[in-house]
Structure formats: C-alpha cells, structure tokens
Design a protein around this motif. Structure first.
Motif, mmCIF file in Angstrom:
data_model
loop_
_atom_site.group_PDB
_atom_site.id
_atom_site.type_symbol
_atom_site.label_atom_id
_atom_site.label_comp_id
_atom_site.label_asym_id
_atom_site.label_seq_id
_atom_site.Cartn_x
_atom_site.Cartn_y
_atom_site.Cartn_z
ATOM 1 N N MET A 1 -1.026 9.323 -23.897
ATOM 2 C CA MET A 1 -0.336 10.229 -22.972
ATOM 3 C C MET A 1 -1.135 11.512 -22.828
ATOM 4 N N ALA A 2 -1.373 11.914 -21.591
ATOM 5 C CA ALA A 2 -2.183 13.104 -21.347
ATOM 6 C C ALA A 2 -1.386 14.360 -21.689
ATOM 7 N N VAL A 3 -2.086 15.324 -22.254
ATOM 8 C CA VAL A 3 -1.466 16.588 -22.619
ATOM 9 C C VAL A 3 -1.333 17.456 -21.374
ATOM 10 N N VAL A 4 -0.122 17.980 -21.160
ATOM 11 C CA VAL A 4 0.132 18.819 -19.998
ATOM 12 C C VAL A 4 -0.450 20.206 -20.250
ATOM 13 N N ALA A 5 -1.252 20.689 -19.306
ATOM 14 C CA ALA A 5 -1.851 22.018 -19.445
ATOM 15 C C ALA A 5 -0.790 23.083 -19.200
ATOM 16 N N THR A 6 -0.725 24.031 -20.111
ATOM 17 C CA THR A 6 0.253 25.116 -20.017
ATOM 18 C C THR A 6 -0.355 26.273 -19.243
ATOM 19 N N ARG A 7 0.321 26.679 -18.184
ATOM 20 C CA ARG A 7 -0.170 27.805 -17.392
ATOM 21 C C ARG A 7 0.219 29.099 -18.090
ATOM 22 N N PRO A 8 -0.719 30.015 -18.327
ATOM 23 C CA PRO A 8 -0.381 31.278 -19.001
ATOM 24 C C PRO A 8 0.654 32.070 -18.211
ATOM 25 N N TYR A 9 1.556 32.661 -18.940
ATOM 26 C CA TYR A 9 2.613 33.438 -18.289
ATOM 27 C C TYR A 9 2.040 34.646 -17.554
ATOM 28 N N ARG A 10 0.928 35.161 -18.042
ATOM 29 C CA ARG A 10 0.311 36.321 -17.401
ATOM 30 C C ARG A 10 -0.082 36.003 -15.965
ATOM 31 N N ARG A 11 -0.613 34.804 -15.720
ATOM 32 C CA ARG A 11 -1.003 34.436 -14.361
ATOM 33 C C ARG A 11 0.225 34.250 -13.471
ATOM 34 N N ILE A 12 1.280 33.678 -14.017
ATOM 35 C CA ILE A 12 2.514 33.510 -13.235
ATOM 36 C C ILE A 12 3.061 34.865 -12.823
ATOM 37 N N LEU A 13 3.102 35.794 -13.772
ATOM 38 C CA LEU A 13 3.629 37.116 -13.473
ATOM 39 C C LEU A 13 2.724 37.868 -12.508
ATOM 40 N N THR A 14 1.415 37.703 -12.645
ATOM 41 C CA THR A 14 0.483 38.403 -11.756
ATOM 42 C C THR A 14 0.663 37.964 -10.309
ATOM 43 N N SER A 15 0.819 36.680 -10.085
ATOM 44 C CA SER A 15 1.031 36.208 -8.710
ATOM 45 C C SER A 15 2.362 36.716 -8.152
ATOM 46 N N THR A 16 3.375 36.803 -9.002
ATOM 47 C CA THR A 16 4.670 37.334 -8.553
ATOM 48 C C THR A 16 4.566 38.805 -8.206
ATOM 49 N N LEU A 17 3.873 39.569 -9.054
ATOM 50 C CA LEU A 17 3.711 40.994 -8.771
ATOM 51 C C LEU A 17 2.869 41.224 -7.525
ATOM 52 N N HIS A 18 1.897 40.361 -7.264
ATOM 53 C CA HIS A 18 1.116 40.472 -6.028
ATOM 54 C C HIS A 18 2.007 40.279 -4.805
ATOM 55 N N ARG A 19 2.889 39.320 -4.874
ATOM 56 C CA ARG A 19 3.799 39.071 -3.750
ATOM 57 C C ARG A 19 4.724 40.278 -3.540
ATOM 58 N N ARG A 20 5.207 40.855 -4.611
ATOM 59 C CA ARG A 20 6.066 42.035 -4.483
ATOM 60 C C ARG A 20 5.278 43.235 -3.983
ATOM 61 N N PHE A 21 4.021 43.319 -4.378
ATOM 62 C CA PHE A 21 3.167 44.403 -3.887
ATOM 63 C C PHE A 21 2.978 44.298 -2.376
ATOM 64 N N VAL A 22 2.855 43.097 -1.870
ATOM 65 C CA VAL A 22 2.710 42.906 -0.420
ATOM 66 C C VAL A 22 3.965 43.381 0.302
ATOM 67 N N HIS A 23 5.143 43.078 -0.259
ATOM 68 C CA HIS A 23 6.388 43.521 0.368
ATOM 69 C C HIS A 23 6.481 45.051 0.362
ATOM 70 N N ALA A 24 6.129 45.675 -0.759
ATOM 71 C CA ALA A 24 6.145 47.135 -0.818
ATOM 72 C C ALA A 24 5.132 47.741 0.144
ATOM 73 N N SER A 25 3.964 47.102 0.282
ATOM 74 C CA SER A 25 2.944 47.606 1.204
ATOM 75 C C SER A 25 3.407 47.510 2.646
ATOM 76 N N ALA A 26 4.153 46.461 2.973
ATOM 77 C CA ALA A 26 4.636 46.306 4.349
ATOM 78 C C ALA A 26 5.592 47.442 4.721
ATOM 79 N N LEU A 27 6.484 47.791 3.813
ATOM 80 C CA LEU A 27 7.386 48.909 4.102
ATOM 81 C C LEU A 27 6.632 50.236 4.155
#
Length: 657
Positions: A1-27
C-alpha cells in the motif's frame, strides 16, 4: 500500500491567506478608486471617473501606496498581545528592526502618494517644480509642492507612531469566556467580515480627517523652524539638473511662509485621503486575515489527502501564526465535526504514535507552559546552576610542581643547603608577623573614630540621620526588591509624581502586565492557543465516550484531569498573592483596601484562561462521573479536582465505589 503524502499545514494556510489577501486588496483598490476620482481634474465629467483612462491609472498608482502597507503587515504579522512587563521593554523589543521597517514603509507610501497627487493636479493648482516667471527672468523654485511633500511625510511619521503604539500588526482573534449557560458556545465568536467593515468605515473616515486636520495646523510651524531649509536644498539639488537658477535661489524666501488658507485646506483634504488609504488598508487586512480557518464552511485540511496528518503538522509548527490557526481548527473540529473526531480516534497506526496521543502531547505542552513559567518566576535558577551551565575555563599551563600530598602534621626536615636555610629564615620571619596580634581592628576603630568626630563637626545629628536613612532607601530603590516600599513615597516624593505623570508611564511595571507576561508568555501572549488546547482536549475526551471505537482515549482522562487541576491550583495561588506588587505600580490599590486589591488582581486575559480550565474540568468530571474509579481517578486526585473545578461532592461516593 502506497504511503499517502502529507501536505504541510504551512502551505495550506499560506494559500488561504493569499486568497484572503486578494479579497482585502480588491476592497482597498475600490477605496483607491474613490480617492482617485476625488483628487483628479474635474474638467470632464466622464473622464473624471471613467476607469479606463487617467482615473484608472491614478487608481493603480495610488494602490502602490497601499501595497507598501500590505508588505509591512505581512512582514510583522503576529496574533498574540504584547506581554512585556514594562512598556519600555516593548520599545526595546521593537527597536530598531520593527521601528525602522514601519517608518520606512510609511515614508515611502507618503512620498509616492505625494508624487501621484502632484502629477494629478492641474496647472491652476500651481504644484509644478518651478515658477517660470516672465520672459527675461529665470525660473524660481516653487515651494508649494515642497511644503505638501513635507506635510505628507510628517503624516507618515505620525501614522507610524500610531501603528506601533496601538499594535496594528496584531491579528486580533476574539476569545470568549465561555460558560455552560451561555447561548453562544463558540470559543471564538467572530463577526461576518462585511458587517465588521460596514461598522468601521464611518469611524475610520472620521479619524482620518481629524488626524489630517490636526497635522495641517501643526505642520506650518514644524516646517518653518525645522524642515524648510533642508527640504529646499534637497529639492533644489534635483531641480538644477533641468533648470538654471540664480544664486539667490540657494536660500528659501525670507518671508514667513507662502502658505495661504486654501493651501492648508488642500493639504488637510489630501492628507485625509492618504490616512484613509492607510486606515482602510489596515482594516481590510486585519478583518480578512482573522477569519476562521475554514474554506467553504469546512476546515482547511478537509480537502487534503491526509487531513489528520496535515493538522498534526500544524500543531507541531514553531511559527506562532501556523500553530495558532492549527489549534483553532482543532478546536472547531472537536466542537462541531463528529466525523473528523472519529477519524482522529481511529488513527492509531500513524508514524510517531496514534493521532490522539500526538494531539494530547501538543496540547498538554501548551498548557504546561503556564506551570513552567510560574515555577520559573518563583524559583529562578541559582548561581550554582548558572555556574555549572557555563563552559569550563581554559587555564594557563602550570609553571610549578603540584602540591605535595605528604602528612602536613609531620615535622619539617632540618635545612641542609644554603638555599633551604635561607627559606627557613624567611619562613620564620613571616610566621612571626602572621601570628602577631591583629592590628587591623585597632586601626579600623581609630579611623571610624576620626570620621565620626569630623562628621559631628560638619553635620548636625538630624542631618546625619536623614543621610543615613536616605542611603538605606536608595539601596532599597536600586535593589532587586519586588515589593512596594511605602517609605519611598515619603523619602522621594518627586519619584511618585514622575511615575504618575505621562513621562513615567513607560517605566511602570503594572500588576496586569507582569501577570500576563508570566502566564501567557513573552513577547507575545498565547491566549488563543491556550484556550483552544484546553477546549480541544475537553471536547475530544467527552466525545470519546461514544465515538472511540478502540477505547484507547479513556486511559488518558486521569492525566488530563490532573493537568487541569494542577494548572488551576498554581494559577489561583499565583493570582491571589503569589505575584508581589512592584514599587513602580503607583496606581495599584493600597493594602488598606483589600476588596479593591482583589478586584485589581482579576486580569481579563488570565481570567479567561482560568475560567476555561474550571469549566472544562467540571465538564470532564460530569461526563465521566460513572467511570472515574474505573479509569483510575479517585481519592486525593478526585477531591482536589472537584475543589479546583468548584463543584460539589455529591457523586464522590458513587465514583469511589
């Protein structure tokens, strides 16, 4: 059985903060568009607001000023409140890196806005670099844009001071003092984003124009006496690259200031627009970044291949922002998502131990930090421990033979050679002086007698007593005492006046600041992570009664109960007298008013932590009341837990049996 690669939480949070930054920049871009329409030329109604023209270009250029503030906020972002024991300690923490960064970005933003504003002005506004003059005259330097630049730069300095003073870099996460009777059981009661912005916009706009008007009244005096000559020389240096000036242009005009009332009104309105851009940029950034760690109503790790592994990676992170959002997400899961809770309980074959065990260890380490900091304050490292921690000292090479290990009581042999006889004679002479009666006490007494008679001739007895008392008080003042010496007020009344004045405020070590620094940690407090760790452990343990398939979680109930009990007892004892009042805390109630002192010891942030511990401990005891004896919690541990939680002993007999 192949081992599932764990995505670092830092990258998940960074992409979320980038999306929120875009919303703040639009306003923010929308606010820049409104400002661009306001400061532009009004010769044509269509082109004054049409976005695909000069107005749109001005909007993009003004957004660069806002982008500088975004860069500053991203670089200095933190979540916990400042918890240094004294305000001057905060200044030492901020200087020089944070101070220089904040001041530099605000100055750049103000300078860029000034250039865009001058470029957008019409010829009738007279904001060109030079005044052309008549045909036979050389051009002269125009002072109006110089003054406007200085005004905007002074606004930048003022805004940087406000930014650092009110800690704009903090991302505020509300933490509620949750009680079982409360209608809203959320640990972090957040308000919808657009509702928060709609409420704040009128207040921010009023503050922006109030600040710009105040600076418009102050700037002429600062410019005239401190900045005028320097700014004129700087502007003239660049203007000489394009125009020829007379020697008389090297100095500004002798008259006071060529600033009219209309110029002051224009500077106030332009400054209000600039401050409005700064304030709205900070508002939008803080509001969007402080949203819950959710994406489409689900936790951030839901869409990953290994949600539990990514969450565990965030709990072990060293960066404050990553760990705080991971604990916030864990708290949300433990409160509302039974499927994710069950997945955590069933994950027992993970590398590093079962998922529940890793969550328990990460949360317990955060809670144990309170006990560690309290114990470190009560028992500071001794000098012997500090000496053992130091590296060994490299000594010089030995020049003589090591000392003999013979019997020291044996009679010394008779000297034979000439050198030995000389050494014996010298030894006997030195021994005769060394064994003679000590002359130092007699000499010391004579010296003391001479000094006493001299002081009697020069000083009166009352003056001598005052000097001795002042010496003792000075020793107490400069010593390491943490109590509040009442005699300092009578001996040094000026010190009390200084501490009560605004000049002495940065040096007051108030009880609330010192308590938060010890309980929550420094330089930024961990209020949100501590409460989330307490709430997550409680909710997961209560849910394990029905959702733990393998029954492994209940074995950790006694350890969590003892942890909560120990922390509550240590925190209560520390709040109720374990932390002495520092002598600089001049506003703390006196000992003659114990009720006021008791109220002053109730610091809101610490009370939130204490309430969370007591409420969670009471819920654990109530949920496991039928199984406390089976899980190994009885006797003294159970009695202490009930006392710490503040619950009655009505089930003690049932639990003991």
């Amino acid at each position: 059985m192949a081992v599932v690669a764990t995505r670092p939480y830092r990258r998940i949070l960074t992409s979320t903060l980038h999306r929120r930054f875009v919303h703040a920049s639009a306003l923010t871009l929308l606010v820049a568009y409104v400002v661009a329409c306001t400061i532009g030329a009004k010769s044509s109604f269509l082109w004054s607001w049409f976005p695909f023209g000069a107005c749109g270009l001005r909007t993009l250029l003004l957004f660069i000023s806002c982008l500088a503030i975004f860069v500053l906020r991203i670089g200095q972002m933190h979540i916990g409140p400042r918890t240094t024991s004294v305000p001057s300690g905060t200044l030492r923490h901020l200087f020089p890196l944070y101070v220089l960064q904040t001041l530099g970005w605000y100055l750049f933003s103000a300078w860029w806005f000034s250039e865009v504003y001058v470029w957008s002005a019409t010829s009738d506004d007279e904001f060109g670099w030079v005044r052309p003059g008549r045909s036979l005259e050389r051009p002269t330097l125009n002072e109006r844009p110089i003054y406007l630049h200085c005004y905007h730069l002074l606004l930048a300095v003022s805004q940087a001071v406000i930014h650092l003073g009110f800690d704009y870099d903090r991302i505020f996460i509300p933490v509620a003092k949750r009680t079982p009777e409360a209608a809203d059981q959320r640990t972090h009661p957040t308000v919808p984003v657009f509702k928060t912005i709609r409420r704040a916009i009128p207040r921010v706009t009023a503050e922006a124009f109030k600040m710009s008007t105040l600076m418009a009244l102050i700037t002429p005096f600062i410019y005239q006496f401190f900045l005028r000559r320097t700014a004129w020389s700087y502007k003239l240096y660049f203007a000489k690259l394009f125009w020829n000036f007379t020697r008389a242009a090297a100095e500004p005009p002798k008259r006071f200031l060529p600033i009219t009332f209309s110029m002051m009104v224009r500077s106030a309105t332009s400054g209000g627009a600039l401050v409005l851009l700064w304030q709205t940029t900070n508002l939008f950034f803080s509001t969007f970044i402080s949203k819950e760690p959710l994406k489409r109503g689900q936790p951030l790790t839901t869409e990953t291949k290994d949600p539990t592994g990514s969450l565990l990676d965030g709990l072990k992170a060293k960066k404050e922002v990553v760990k705080t959002f991971a604990l916030w997400e864990l708290c949300y899961i433990s409160q509302r998502l039974p499927d994710r809770r069950k997945a955590i309980f069933d994950d027992i074959d993970r590398t590093g131990g079962p998922a529940w065990t890793q969550i328990l260890n990460a949360s317990a380490n955060i809670i144990n930090g309170i006990n560690t900091r309290i114990n470190a304050y009560k028992k500071p490292p001794s000098s012997t421990q500090a000496q053992t921690a130091q590296p060994p000292i490299q000594t010089l090479p030995r020049l003589t033979k090591p000392p003999k290990e013979d019997n020291i009581f044996a009679p010394s042999p008779k000297p034979r050679s000439r050198q030995e006889k000389l050494e014996e004679a010298f030894r006997a002479t030195a021994k005769s002086y060394g064994q003679a009666p000590d002359w130092t006490p007699i000499a010391r007494a004579k010296a003391r007698d001479v000094l006493g008679r001299a002081s009697t001739l020069v000083l009166s007895p009352d003056r001598k007593q005052k000097l001795l008392g002042a010496a003792q008080e000075l020793k107490l003042l400069t010593g390491p005492s943490k109590s509040q010496p009442s005699s300092l007020v009578t001996t040094f009344p000026f010190l009390l006046r200084i501490l009560r004045s605004p000049l002495g405020k940065p040096f007051r070590q108030t009880y609330a600041r010192r308590l938060c620094a010890i309980v929550l940690g420094t330089p930024y407090g961990e209020l949100s992570p501590i409460v989330d760790a307490i709430e997550s452990l409680t909710r997961l343990l209560v849910a394990s009664l029905t959702e733990d398939t393998f029954g492994k979680v209940q074995a950790d109930v006694p350890g969590v109960v003892r942890l909560f009990t120990q922390t509550i007892i240590a925190l209560q004892d520390f709040v109720n007298g374990g932390l002495n009042i520092h002598w600089t805390d001049v506003d703390f109630p006196p000992a003659s008013d114990p009720d006021a002192q008791s109220r002053a010891r109730r610091v809101p942030e610490v009370e939130i932590v204490l309430k969370a511990l007591k409420t969670s401990l009471a819920e654990l005891l109530a949920a496991f009341r039928l199984y406390l004896g089976e899980v190994g919690l009885a006797g003294k541990d159970l009695r202490l837990a009930r006392q710490a939680a503040g619950v009655d002993d009505q089930h003690s007999s049932t639990s003991a049996s």
